[in-house]
Design a protein around this motif. Structure first.
Motif, PDB file in Angstrom:
ATOM      1  N   PRO A  54      39.229  41.422  39.160  1.00 43.75           N
ATOM      2  CA  PRO A  54      37.970  42.566  39.500  1.00 43.75           C
ATOM      3  C   PRO A  54      36.912  42.604  38.687  1.00 43.75           C
ATOM      4  O   PRO A  54      37.330  43.123  37.348  1.00 43.75           O
ATOM      5  N   VAL A  55      36.092  42.935  38.974  1.00 41.81           N
ATOM      6  CA  VAL A  55      34.571  43.656  37.874  1.00 41.81           C
ATOM      7  C   VAL A  55      33.457  44.487  38.992  1.00 41.81           C
ATOM      8  O   VAL A  55      33.355  44.004  39.613  1.00 41.81           O
ATOM      9  N   THR A  56      33.695  45.339  37.642  1.00 44.22           N
ATOM     10  CA  THR A  56      32.475  46.499  38.391  1.00 44.22           C
ATOM     11  C   THR A  56      31.796  46.703  37.335  1.00 44.22           C
ATOM     12  O   THR A  56      31.642  47.125  35.904  1.00 44.22           O
ATOM     13  N   PHE A  57      30.356  46.792  38.399  1.00 41.65           N
ATOM     14  CA  PHE A  57      29.157  47.424  37.094  1.00 41.65           C
ATOM     15  C   PHE A  57      28.749  48.714  38.322  1.00 41.65           C
ATOM     16  O   PHE A  57      27.670  47.711  39.034  1.00 41.65           O
ATOM     17  N   ARG A  58      28.458  50.161  38.038  1.00 41.30           N
ATOM     18  CA  ARG A  58      27.853  50.834  38.908  1.00 41.30           C
ATOM     19  C   ARG A  58      28.436  50.625  40.516  1.00 41.30           C
ATOM     20  O   ARG A  58      29.521  50.562  39.954  1.00 41.30           O
ATOM     21  N   SER A  59      27.798  50.382  41.142  1.00 36.26           N
ATOM     22  CA  SER A  59      28.398  49.904  42.293  1.00 36.26           C
ATOM     23  C   SER A  59      28.883  48.782  42.876  1.00 36.26           C
ATOM     24  O   SER A  59      28.801  48.843  44.126  1.00 36.26           O
ATOM     25  N   SER A  88      24.964  33.930  35.950  1.00 41.37           N
ATOM     26  CA  SER A  88      25.167  33.925  37.475  1.00 41.37           C
ATOM     27  C   SER A  88      25.501  34.700  37.223  1.00 41.37           C
ATOM     28  O   SER A  88      25.713  36.166  38.787  1.00 41.37           O
ATOM     29  N   ALA A  89      26.905  35.637  36.512  1.00 44.00           N
ATOM     30  CA  ALA A  89      27.434  36.386  37.144  1.00 44.00           C
ATOM     31  C   ALA A  89      26.292  38.135  36.056  1.00 44.00           C
ATOM     32  O   ALA A  89      26.382  38.723  36.682  1.00 44.00           O
ATOM     33  N   ALA A  90      25.799  37.381  34.869  1.00 41.38           N
ATOM     34  CA  ALA A  90      24.609  38.891  35.143  1.00 41.38           C
ATOM     35  C   ALA A  90      23.772  38.992  36.080  1.00 41.38           C
ATOM     36  O   ALA A  90      23.500  40.035  36.547  1.00 41.38           O
ATOM     37  N   GLU A  91      23.479  37.996  36.622  1.00 48.95           N
ATOM     38  CA  GLU A  91      22.832  38.075  38.006  1.00 48.95           C
ATOM     39  C   GLU A  91      23.499  38.638  39.184  1.00 48.95           C
ATOM     40  O   GLU A  91      22.548  39.679  39.717  1.00 48.95           O
ATOM     41  N   ALA A  92      24.758  38.082  39.152  1.00 53.43           N
ATOM     42  CA  ALA A  92      25.317  38.639  40.669  1.00 53.43           C
ATOM     43  C   ALA A  92      25.663  40.571  40.682  1.00 53.43           C
ATOM     44  O   ALA A  92      24.897  41.026  40.983  1.00 53.43           O
ATOM     45  N   LEU A  93      26.044  41.122  38.959  1.00 44.80           N
ATOM     46  CA  LEU A  93      25.790  42.798  38.257  1.00 44.80           C
ATOM     47  C   LEU A  93      24.781  43.138  38.148  1.00 44.80           C
ATOM     48  O   LEU A  93      24.866  44.455  37.975  1.00 44.80           O
ATOM     49  N   ALA A  94      23.583  42.547  38.434  1.00 41.76           N
ATOM     50  CA  ALA A  94      22.469  43.081  37.630  1.00 41.76           C
ATOM     51  C   ALA A  94      22.534  44.288  37.021  1.00 41.76           C
ATOM     52  O   ALA A  94      21.488  44.573  36.656  1.00 41.76           O
ATOM     53  N   VAL A  95      23.090  42.916  35.631  1.00 50.81           N
ATOM     54  CA  VAL A  95      22.991  43.493  34.470  1.00 50.81           C
ATOM     55  C   VAL A  95      21.827  43.520  33.499  1.00 50.81           C
ATOM     56  O   VAL A  95      21.173  42.152  33.089  1.00 50.81           O
ATOM     57  N   GLY A 139      27.999  21.575  36.709  1.00 51.00           N
ATOM     58  CA  GLY A 139      28.306  20.570  37.689  1.00 51.00           C
ATOM     59  C   GLY A 139      29.380  21.777  38.062  1.00 51.00           C
ATOM     60  O   GLY A 139      30.584  21.688  39.570  1.00 51.00           O
ATOM     61  N   ALA A 140      29.826  23.030  38.663  1.00 52.54           N
ATOM     62  CA  ALA A 140      31.413  24.013  39.246  1.00 52.54           C
ATOM     63  C   ALA A 140      30.441  24.838  40.201  1.00 52.54           C
ATOM     64  O   ALA A 140      29.123  24.604  40.494  1.00 52.54           O
ATOM     65  N   ASP A 141      31.353  25.464  40.943  1.00 51.91           N
ATOM     66  CA  ASP A 141      30.774  25.814  42.255  1.00 51.91           C
ATOM     67  C   ASP A 141      30.013  27.018  41.728  1.00 51.91           C
ATOM     68  O   ASP A 141      30.211  27.259  40.733  1.00 51.91           O
ATOM     69  N   ASP A 142      29.345  27.580  42.928  1.00 54.71           N
ATOM     70  CA  ASP A 142      28.784  28.579  42.557  1.00 54.71           C
ATOM     71  C   ASP A 142      29.740  30.381  42.636  1.00 54.71           C
ATOM     72  O   ASP A 142      28.910  30.125  41.757  1.00 54.71           O
ATOM     73  N   PHE A 143      31.146  30.064  43.143  1.00 50.92           N
ATOM     74  CA  PHE A 143      31.916  30.547  43.015  1.00 50.92           C
ATOM     75  C   PHE A 143      32.098  31.182  41.106  1.00 50.92           C
ATOM     76  O   PHE A 143      32.548  32.407  41.041  1.00 50.92           O
ATOM     77  N   PHE A 144      32.208  30.423  40.912  1.00 49.88           N
ATOM     78  CA  PHE A 144      32.996  29.493  39.424  1.00 49.88           C
ATOM     79  C   PHE A 144      32.271  29.571  38.195  1.00 49.88           C
ATOM     80  O   PHE A 144      32.047  29.665  36.962  1.00 49.88           O
ATOM     81  N   LYS A 145      30.095  29.791  38.604  1.00 52.63           N
ATOM     82  CA  LYS A 145      29.440  29.757  37.488  1.00 52.63           C
ATOM     83  C   LYS A 145      29.529  31.226  37.079  1.00 52.63           C
ATOM     84  O   LYS A 145      28.729  31.507  36.322  1.00 52.63           O
ATOM     85  N   ALA A 146      29.739  32.457  38.036  1.00 51.48           N
ATOM     86  CA  ALA A 146      29.701  33.483  37.289  1.00 51.48           C
ATOM     87  C   ALA A 146      31.148  34.134  36.359  1.00 51.48           C
ATOM     88  O   ALA A 146      32.265  34.369  37.268  1.00 51.48           O
ATOM     89  N   ARG A 147      31.047  33.962  35.636  1.00 50.06           N
ATOM     90  CA  ARG A 147      31.989  33.552  34.505  1.00 50.06           C
ATOM     91  C   ARG A 147      31.699  34.515  33.834  1.00 50.06           C
ATOM     92  O   ARG A 147      31.275  34.944  33.000  1.00 50.06           O
ATOM     93  N   ILE A 148      33.204  35.317  33.194  1.00 48.02           N
ATOM     94  CA  ILE A 148      33.047  36.583  32.148  1.00 48.02           C
ATOM     95  C   ILE A 148      33.899  35.734  31.012  1.00 48.02           C
ATOM     96  O   ILE A 148      35.203  35.300  31.052  1.00 48.02           O
TER      97      ILE A 148
END
Length: 417
Positions: free
Chosen positions: A121-126, A171-178, A204-213
């Motif tokens: 689980p990842v949290t940034f602000r809200s 994708s992770a940066a966009e999802a978290l608005a960082v 080639g990754a699925d959209d879910f796995f493009k957001a990675r840390i």
């Protein structure tokens, strides 16, 4: 003894005679020759086009995989856990002993490294998300997939686990608005990590796995890995030619130290195998089609030569009776058939060079793994069609030449037709 000048004059005269005989033979049956030449050109075109586009596709696929996906295989524990080799272990996970065994038994590899992979689980602000987390060693962080395209990357203290740092994919940066410039702090599994940069999304990754840390392996080892385990094992090959050997060696090593079916492999190897299969099928289909056309042209050349030699039997008999050698007539017949093959090959190769980019655009939609199919004008695409067509033409002239060799001069002279 003849002077060198006289000898040279005789050789020149024979060459002129040979060219004259060859030209007359090709001109005497122009229509049938043109059809045969077109068929040979089609075969040559298909063969050279197969090499140009096939090599272009192969090079582009390898570049995509090497520069973006990474040239490695990842072994993860799992599947079967009732192996007798695992009965004495508290957990079925990979251990430092497994890693050492694999590293000692794999030769000629570029990299063997432990790696952590999980979802946290990842949290940034809200904003709250569940994202894939990769723990990479210092060596692995230098691979193209983990190099930051923005930001500074991990510090030495981060790699040592003294401070908690991370990299986000686009994708992770966009999802978290960082906003990376501020080096904000995000919370992974409730623990604060400072964002040091942004990496490319895994292709080639699925959209879910493009957001990675990505985090340093030492941090992942301390926070999430059970004691006495190392996570996954990553092995990178030195070149694509070594891929099969490395994967086979890794599988064999793990079967020895853990037992069969106690792990599974996931890697760019499988995408490369699929891409290789697509290119191989394309090459095989194109070559079969080309050889089929060249085979038809072979029959056509033989038919043309048989017709020409039958028509010109009286002419050959007159030339022989006037002092021409049988070898000269044979050479003229073989030269004519050889030139037919070479001429068709050159026409086909020239058309292939001109049309390959346009054909590539039509075919690129059939190969999903590449965004653009560009021809590669390598030596094979020029040399193979010329060799194959020239050899086909030469062999097609053997039977007509043999008929000329058995020519009855007196009977041919008495024949007015």
């Amino acid at each position: 003894m003849a002077s060198p000048k006289a000898t040279g004059d005789r050789i020149a005269a024979r060459l002129v005679c040979l060219l004259s005989l060859t030209g007359q033979g090709m001109w005497s049956n122009r229509f049938q020759l043109s059809l045969t030449l077109m068929t040979m050109a089609v075969g040559s075109f298909a063969l050279s086009l197969t090499f140009f586009l096939g090599e272009g596709a192969r090079i582009r696929l390898w570049q995509d995989m090497e520069h973006l996906m990474g040239d490695w295989v990842i072994a993860s524990p799992g599947v079967r856990q009732d192996s007798h080799l695992l009965e004495t272990r508290l957990r079925p996970d990979f251990t430092p002993e497994d890693f050492t065994f694999v590293k000692d038994h794999l030769k000629d590899v570029r990299l063997v490294a432990p790696m952590f992979q999980a979802t946290e689980p990842v949290t940034f602000r809200s904003i709250n998300r569940v994202m894939a987390v990769d723990g990479v060693t210092v060596e692995l962080s230098r691979e193209p997939l983990f190099l930051p395209i923005r930001g500074r990357g991990f510090s030495d203290a981060g790699h040592q686990g003294l401070v908690w740092e991370c990299l986000l994919t686009k994708s992770a940066a966009e999802a978290l608005a960082v906003t990376i410039e501020d080096e904000p702090t995000i919370f992974i599994d409730g623990r604060p990590f400072q964002v040091k940069g942004v990496t490319q999304d895994p292709p080639g990754a699925d959209d879910f796995f493009k957001a990675r840390i990505t985090v340093p392996y030492e941090s992942a080892n301390v926070l999430w890995l059970p004691s006495g385990t190392i996570g996954d094992i990553l092995v990178a090959w030195t070149s694509l030619e070594k891929m099969d050997e490395v994967v086979s060696g890794l599988r064999s090593s793990l079967e020895v130290c853990r037992g069969p079916d106690t792990f599974f492999l996931s890697s760019s190897e499988f995408k490369i195998q699929k891409s290789r299969s697509i290119v191989a099928n394309f090459m095989a289909y194109g070559q079969v089609e080309a050889l089929f056309c060249i085979g038809i042209a072979f029959i056509g050349v033989m038919n043309v030569m048989l017709t020409n030699t039958a028509r010109r039997s009286r002419e050959f008999a007159i030339r022989i009776s006037m002092g021409a050698r049988h070898s000269e007539i044979l050479a003229a017949v073989l030269s004519e058939s050889f030139l037919l093959g070479i001429s068709g090959a050159l026409i086909g190769v020239a058309l292939s060079v001109l049309l390959a980019p346009y054909v590539g655009r039509l075919l690129q939609s059939k190969i999903n793994e590449v965004n653009q199919l560009l021809p590669y004008y390598g030596l094979k695409g020029f040399l193979y069609p010329i060799l194959v067509c020239g050899l086909a033409g030469l062999i097609a002239g053997v039977i007509p030449a043999a008929k000329v060799r058995r020519l009855d001069v007196l009977a041919s002279l008495r024949n007015d037709t």
